[in-house]
Design a protein around this motif. Structure first.
Motif, PDB file in Angstrom:
ATOM      1  N   ALA A 102       0.936  -1.189   0.023  1.00  0.00           N
ATOM      2  CA  ALA A 102      -0.262   0.187  -0.122  1.00  0.00           C
ATOM      3  C   ALA A 102       0.973   1.807  -0.241  1.00  0.00           C
ATOM      4  N   THR A 103       1.659   1.386   0.951  1.00  0.00           N
ATOM      5  CA  THR A 103       2.875   1.994   1.340  1.00  0.00           C
ATOM      6  C   THR A 103       3.853   3.010  -0.432  1.00  0.00           C
ATOM      7  N   VAL A 104       3.603   1.664  -0.785  1.00  0.00           N
ATOM      8  CA  VAL A 104       5.477   2.026  -2.651  1.00  0.00           C
ATOM      9  C   VAL A 104       3.581   2.262  -3.422  1.00  0.00           C
ATOM     10  N   MET A 105       2.086   1.998  -3.240  1.00  0.00           N
ATOM     11  CA  MET A 105       0.913   2.234  -4.125  1.00  0.00           C
ATOM     12  C   MET A 105       0.843   3.959  -3.978  1.00  0.00           C
ATOM     13  N   ALA A 106       0.457   4.182  -2.358  1.00  0.00           N
ATOM     14  CA  ALA A 106       0.481   5.457  -1.690  1.00  0.00           C
ATOM     15  C   ALA A 106       1.862   6.669  -2.656  1.00  0.00           C
ATOM     16  N   CYS A 107       3.047   5.618  -2.585  1.00  0.00           N
ATOM     17  CA  CYS A 107       3.626   6.481  -3.304  1.00  0.00           C
ATOM     18  C   CYS A 107       3.586   7.153  -4.789  1.00  0.00           C
ATOM     19  N   ALA A 108       3.473   5.669  -5.288  1.00  0.00           N
ATOM     20  CA  ALA A 108       3.379   5.722  -6.737  1.00  0.00           C
ATOM     21  C   ALA A 108       2.758   6.727  -7.121  1.00  0.00           C
ATOM     22  N   GLY A 109       0.938   7.258  -6.513  1.00  0.00           N
ATOM     23  CA  GLY A 109       0.507   7.478  -6.225  1.00  0.00           C
ATOM     24  C   GLY A 109       0.448   9.151  -6.121  1.00  0.00           C
ATOM     25  N   PHE A 110       1.639   9.351  -4.725  1.00  0.00           N
ATOM     26  CA  PHE A 110       1.558  10.963  -4.511  1.00  0.00           C
ATOM     27  C   PHE A 110       2.359  11.253  -6.356  1.00  0.00           C
ATOM     28  N   ALA A 147      12.287   5.807   0.958  1.00  0.00           N
ATOM     29  CA  ALA A 147      13.448   6.558  -0.046  1.00  0.00           C
ATOM     30  C   ALA A 147      12.897   6.016  -0.733  1.00  0.00           C
ATOM     31  N   VAL A 148      13.046   4.602  -1.239  1.00  0.00           N
ATOM     32  CA  VAL A 148      13.551   4.215  -2.831  1.00  0.00           C
ATOM     33  C   VAL A 148      12.570   5.228  -3.445  1.00  0.00           C
ATOM     34  N   ALA A 149      10.428   4.406  -3.049  1.00  0.00           N
ATOM     35  CA  ALA A 149       9.788   5.098  -4.005  1.00  0.00           C
ATOM     36  C   ALA A 149       9.559   6.520  -4.031  1.00  0.00           C
ATOM     37  N   GLY A 150      10.198   7.207  -2.960  1.00  0.00           N
ATOM     38  CA  GLY A 150      10.197   8.216  -3.831  1.00  0.00           C
ATOM     39  C   GLY A 150      10.881   9.000  -4.740  1.00  0.00           C
ATOM     40  N   THR A 151      11.572   7.925  -4.990  1.00  0.00           N
ATOM     41  CA  THR A 151      12.404   8.488  -6.765  1.00  0.00           C
ATOM     42  C   THR A 151      11.222   7.728  -7.657  1.00  0.00           C
ATOM     43  N   LEU A 152      10.522   7.632  -7.112  1.00  0.00           N
ATOM     44  CA  LEU A 152       9.108   7.613  -8.404  1.00  0.00           C
ATOM     45  C   LEU A 152       8.783   9.140  -8.624  1.00  0.00           C
ATOM     46  N   GLY A 153       8.664   9.485  -7.882  1.00  0.00           N
ATOM     47  CA  GLY A 153       8.515  11.242  -7.377  1.00  0.00           C
ATOM     48  C   GLY A 153       8.643  11.810  -9.082  1.00  0.00           C
ATOM     49  N   VAL A 154      10.228  11.107  -9.237  1.00  0.00           N
ATOM     50  CA  VAL A 154      10.806  11.878 -10.942  1.00  0.00           C
ATOM     51  C   VAL A 154      10.680  11.373 -11.931  1.00  0.00           C
ATOM     52  N   LEU A 155      10.507  10.098 -10.988  1.00  0.00           N
ATOM     53  CA  LEU A 155      10.129   8.949 -13.443  1.00  0.00           C
ATOM     54  C   LEU A 155       8.633   9.208 -13.471  1.00  0.00           C
TER      55      LEU A 155
END
Ligand code: NA
Ligand code: NA
Lengths: 462, 176, 348
Positions: A102-110, A147-155
């Motif tokens: 769920a956290t990964v999905m939330a990061c991707a959504g964010f 920290a890692v899923a946060g990198t989705l922010g720029v992708l």
């Protein structure tokens, strides 16, 4: 002294300064300034120290970082995270690693809202780590995951980074933004798969004997950041969904709707969306505590602001330090030397490009992302395109590799942000990051081998 | 000196917080006005830039006294207490050196900017020199915090903002 | 090699900080100059061009060159208008029609006007050349052929004088940074832009805005090349002569010619753009209407801004610049790439 010797000296100095526990920002700045002074004299170094701190902060687009931090802090203090995670962990209780997924999905959504990985990590760290800890996740894994899923922010678009790359290279902005989506989804799936695989082994049942210092850790995390809202569901997971507070879910949905909807309908830019998100979260904080009197509300508010200011200062101090070190590398002509010596090896095009891309990993260990982009793209892009590689494909790989650097020690800024916002010890986050780096490299290898994964979607918009 | 450092860091922390709110409200007001009146509010972009500089640099010392600045524990926690303390003393003395250098450099820059009345030209002419001074003030306040930390290490007290209340020993690893 | 120190073989390598991205017309102008100097000095003077924005960010290049971190700087003076009051004169709309004339007039006024000399001395910079970045074009979602069409639209243009001119049309100004412009237009934060042709090409705005037109306001911004004063002073006399002579050629035609050559490809890109619906220019009457509406206010505003920024006798400078422009207008004309491009579009 010969520039290569000075480079070596500066790297050794940096590691030594970090080893004796100098704050990272100061260690970066001192190592960089010393290198500049050795290379070009003290006046030169002083001039860099005079201009960089201001140049790295006086920039409108960077307001996105404090604003997303503020939004996350408000949302947590409005008990939104707590309420949402209570619902999520109830719904996902049978799925191994459900909360991690769920956290990964939330990061991707964010990431579809935020244009920066620091902003994504800061917001999600504030929202999710305490809750994951409470569900029995080791803090190393919980922190590393964010920290890692946060990198989705720029992708995943919007992305300041991809736009900058397009402008620097002349690639189509629309194509670059589209190209980030599939690799973003692949990366998210990879993180989620990993969490599901390790969860049965690593995640303790709440309250069980496998979680010896869970409570103390949760308290430390909450205490370090001044939140006192975390006691409600810690002891027992309610068995019925209707017993749970649903308004957190509604508020998070509303927050996403306003921010995402606002960007895509043109009410505001991605940069502005962060401030709008913070404003909406502030209103939610007021609504949550409106009955408890002005004093409580005032305390919640000022606490959130102080926390945001402190974290913002910490992040930008590292950005400034990294910029000074990066100026040293540029002045020593390090990127040119490295690039030309790799090109001179005369390997096959694929091997040459692979080596040039891998060069970004050590750079990423010591520098902050925009610095790396600015110094590496002008060197890599002409070489790669002259060998017939696609510029859009190259851009996504460069971004992926730079983002690996954002989570690796010693200068893994996303990990610092997570540590700063969650109170988790940064060394522990670095330890948790190790398996993710292996996963990231595997994802990069797949994207390298199958360019269609990157290029298919942009081919539809071009 | 402790008290002076706190007496300076705390109000700076408040100023940094106020700048954060200025950013939020400024940008929100601009968005609202643009969607109603069809144009940007002159000066908001420049104002929020200066507010960001204020948040970052006024917040430096506050982050220093609240232990937010991050250091990596690669070595010191594995050393005997006395050796660790000695190395950290060196780290903070060197910290004073680089901060002193930054204060000196940014001071020259701020004086120069003030004398030239440095402006940024957008929808309005926005003076840049105040924000240049924010940088000087921020570094100077953090330098003071660093000097306090040197004094504390010399007298065997914990660093400012150390959550463990005990310098030199990082938190013991708790996971298996 | 900073400060112009000589290497063992007597040659000097100059460090260059630039804001010009590779493959842009301004990069070609810059490279031409460096090649000329290297050639004419028989390799005694060479240039080490660092990647754009790496040693110093675009808005810091001037300062970097001033304090000697770079020996030569190439960037847009409007980023730091306080340092370059003599160059912002180009941004007054309806004054600069011909790139060749602007380059020459700026060179003349900058070297001959006393107040200008003081500004350069204070800056610690030796001006080498200033060339316009291209005529202003309006990019929009619908056709814009007169002031009336601009009314009610939200514009992203740069510089205070153009923004005032936009207000005269009844249009409004939206503040967006250049890298944010693409997404800002895509999502509708702003409707339309005023940019040089590279806004359409390099910033990819042609993907979003199908109509591009030349409203006749002319040139609005320049690229500048400067040398650090002590670097220049430290060069042997014969090398100073090489630097000066190559600069003179750059300023009297070669620079603008190189720029036009570099920009020719941009026209192909623009005209071949799939989303492009129209590339044209305003009628003379339409341009005149806007020029009349703007009047002399902006020249007066510039004069007072320039005085504030430390240019003494700014109105004398403006007169000198304007009359130099008029003199050069009649000189051999190098066809403007935008004018050529629109001619091509109208022929097709
Ligand atoms: Na994003
Ligand atoms: Na790193």
């Amino acid at each position: 002294m010969d520039p290569n010797t000075i480079v070596l000296l500066v790297v050794v100095l940096l590691v030594a300064l970090l080893a004796i526990r100098m704050p990272v920002a100061l260690a970066l700045a001192l190592a960089g300034a010393t290198g500049l002074a050795l290379l070009q004299g003290t006046d030169f170094a002083t001039n860099m120290l005079a201009t960089e701190p201001f140049a790295q902060t006086n920039e409108f687009t960077l307001t996105i970082i404090p604003m997303f931090i503020l939004m996350g802090v408000f949302a947590v203090r409005a008990r939104i995270a707590e309420q949402v995670y209570a619902v999520a962990s109830h719904l996902l209780r049978r799925l191994p690693g459900g909360l991690g997924v769920a956290t990964v999905m939330a990061c991707a959504g964010f990431a579809a809202v935020s244009g920066s990985s620091i902003g994504t990590a800061a917001t999600m760290s504030r929202l999710s780590i305490t809750e994951m800890r409470r569900a029995g996740y080791p803090e190393s894994i919980a922190g590393a995951l964010v920290a890692v899923a946060g990198t989705l922010g720029v992708l995943i678009p919007p992305s300041v980074f991809l736009v900058l790359y397009a402008i620097m290279t002349g690639e189509s902005v629309a194509a670059m933004l589209a190209a980030g989506i599939v690799p973003g989804i692949i990366s998210a799936l990879a993180y989620a798969t990993f969490i599901m695989a390790v969860a049965p082994k690593l995640v303790a049942k709440p309250g069980s004997a496998d979680a010896p210092n869970l409570d103390s850790a949760v308290e430390a995390a909450a205490g370090g950041t001044g939140s006192e809202s975390t006691r409600v569901t810690a002891t027992a997971t309610p068995t019925k969904l209707r017993d749970l507070e649903m308004r957190g879910l509604v508020r998070v949905a509303l927050l996403f709707f306003i921010v995402l909807g606002g960007i895509y309908s043109g009410f505001f830019t991605p940069t502005e969306s962060a401030a709008m998100g913070a404003l909406v979260a502030a209103v939610m904080l007021i609504l949550e505590f409106r009955r408890q009197g002005f004093a409580t509300l005032y305390e919640k508010f000022t606490g959130a602001l102080k926390e945001t200011a402190g974290t913002t200062s910490m992040v930008f101090a590292i950005v400034v330090g990294s910029a000074i070190l990066s100026k040293f590398f540029v002045t020593a002509r390090l990127p040119q030397t490295a690039t030309s010596s790799i090109s001179a090896l005369d390997f096959s095009p694929h091997l040459t490009i692979a080596l040039l891309l891998l060069m970004l990993v050590p750079l990423g260990m010591a520098l902050e992302s925009i610095s790396i982009l600015v110094i590496s793209v002008p060197l890599l892009y002409p070489i790669a395109t002259s060998m017939g590689f696609d510029g859009v494909w190259l851009g996504i790989l460069i971004v992926k590799l730079i983002e690996i650097g954002m989570v690796t020690p010693p200068v893994g800024i996303n990990c610092y942000v997570v540590a700063g916002t969650s109170g988790v010890n940064v060394e522990r986050i670095f330890r948790g990051v190790a398996p993710f780096v292996a996963i990231e490299l595997a994802v990069v290898a797949v994207l390298f081998a199958f360019p269609e994964l990157i290029l298919w979607l942009p081919s539809l918009v071009r | 000196m402790d008290r002076i450092a706190r007496a300076i860091a705390a109000p700076l922390g408040i100023l940094a917080s106020i700048s954060t709110i200025v950013m939020m409200l400024g940008i929100s007001a601009d968005v609202a006005y643009r969607n109603i009146a069809g144009e940007s509010i002159a000066g908001v972009l420049e104002l929020t830039e200066s507010a960001l500089v204020a948040t970052v640099f006024f917040g430096l010392a506050y982050a220093g006294t609240s232990g937010t600045h991050i250091a990596v524990d690669l070595l010191t926690s594995r050393l005997p207490e006395k050796a660790a303390r000695g190395l950290m003393l060196l780290a903070w003395v060197l910290g004073c050196v680089i901060l002193g250098w930054l204060v000196y450099a940014s001071f020259g820059q701020a004086v120069d900017s003030f004398e030239r009345n440095e402006l940024r030209m957008g929808l309005v002419s926005w003076p840049l020199w105040p924000a240049r001074w924010f940088v000087v003030v921020g570094f100077a306040a953090l330098l003071l915090v660093a000097m306090v930390n040197v004094a504390r290490l010399l007298t065997g007290r914990p660093l400012m903002g150390d959550p463990n209340g005990e310098a030199g020993s990082g938190d013991a690893p708790t996971e298996s | 090699a900073c400060g112009g120190g000589a290497d063992d073989d007597g040659s000097t390598e100059l460090t260059v900080a630039t804001a010009a991205q590779p493959d842009t017309p301004s990069n070609q102008v810059m490279q031409w100059y460096f090649n000329q100097v290297e050639e004419r000095s028989n390799g005694q003077l060479t240039f080490d061009v660092l990647p754009p924005d790496s040693l110093c960010e675009a808005d810091e290049v001037a300062e970097c060159t001033q304090d000697g971190r770079a020996d030569v700087g190439v960037s847009i003076p409007d980023y730091t208008p306080q340092m370059f009051p003599t160059d912002t004169v180009v941004s007054i709309p309806f004054t600069a029609d011909n790139a060749h004339a602007v380059t020459q007039a700026l060179d003349k006024a900058n070297t001959e006007h006393e107040g200008a000399q003081q500004v350069w001395e204070q800056n610690g910079l030796v001006p080498v050349s200033h060339w316009p970045v291209g005529r202003l074009m309006l990019g929009s979602p619908e056709e814009v052929d007169s002031m009336a069409d601009m009314q009610g639209q939200r514009w992203r243009v740069s510089g205070p004088y153009l923004q005032s001119a936009v207000e005269e049309t009844g249009g409004s100004n939206v503040a967006l940074t250049a890298p944010e412009t693409y997404e800002g237009i895509e999502r509708g934060v702003a409707d339309a832009v005023g940019f040089a042709i590279d806004g359409a090409i390099d910033y990819k705005l042609m993907e979003l805005l199908p109509y591009w037109t030349d409203p006749g306001t002319g040139h609005y911004s320049t690229f500048g090349m400067w040398m650090n004063q002590s670097t220049y002073d430290g060069l042997p006399e014969d090398m100073q002569e090489v630097v000066d002579n190559a600069a003179e050629d750059l300023n009297t035609g070669d620079g603008v010619e190189q720029f036009a050559e570099g920009a020719a490809g941009q026209c192909d890109t623009l005209l071949e753009g799939e989303e492009i619906e129209g590339v044209d220019r305003w009628s003379e009457e339409a341009t005149q209407e806007w020029e009349d509406a703007v009047g002399d206010d902006l020249s007066e505003q510039w004069t007072s801004d320039a005085e504030d920024a430390g240019l003494e006798d700014a109105s004398g400078y403006l007169d000198m610049y304007t009359s130099a422009l008029e003199e050069s207008e009649d000189a051999e004309l190098i066809e403007d790439p935008v004018v050529q491009c629109i001619d091509r579009a109208e022929d097709e």
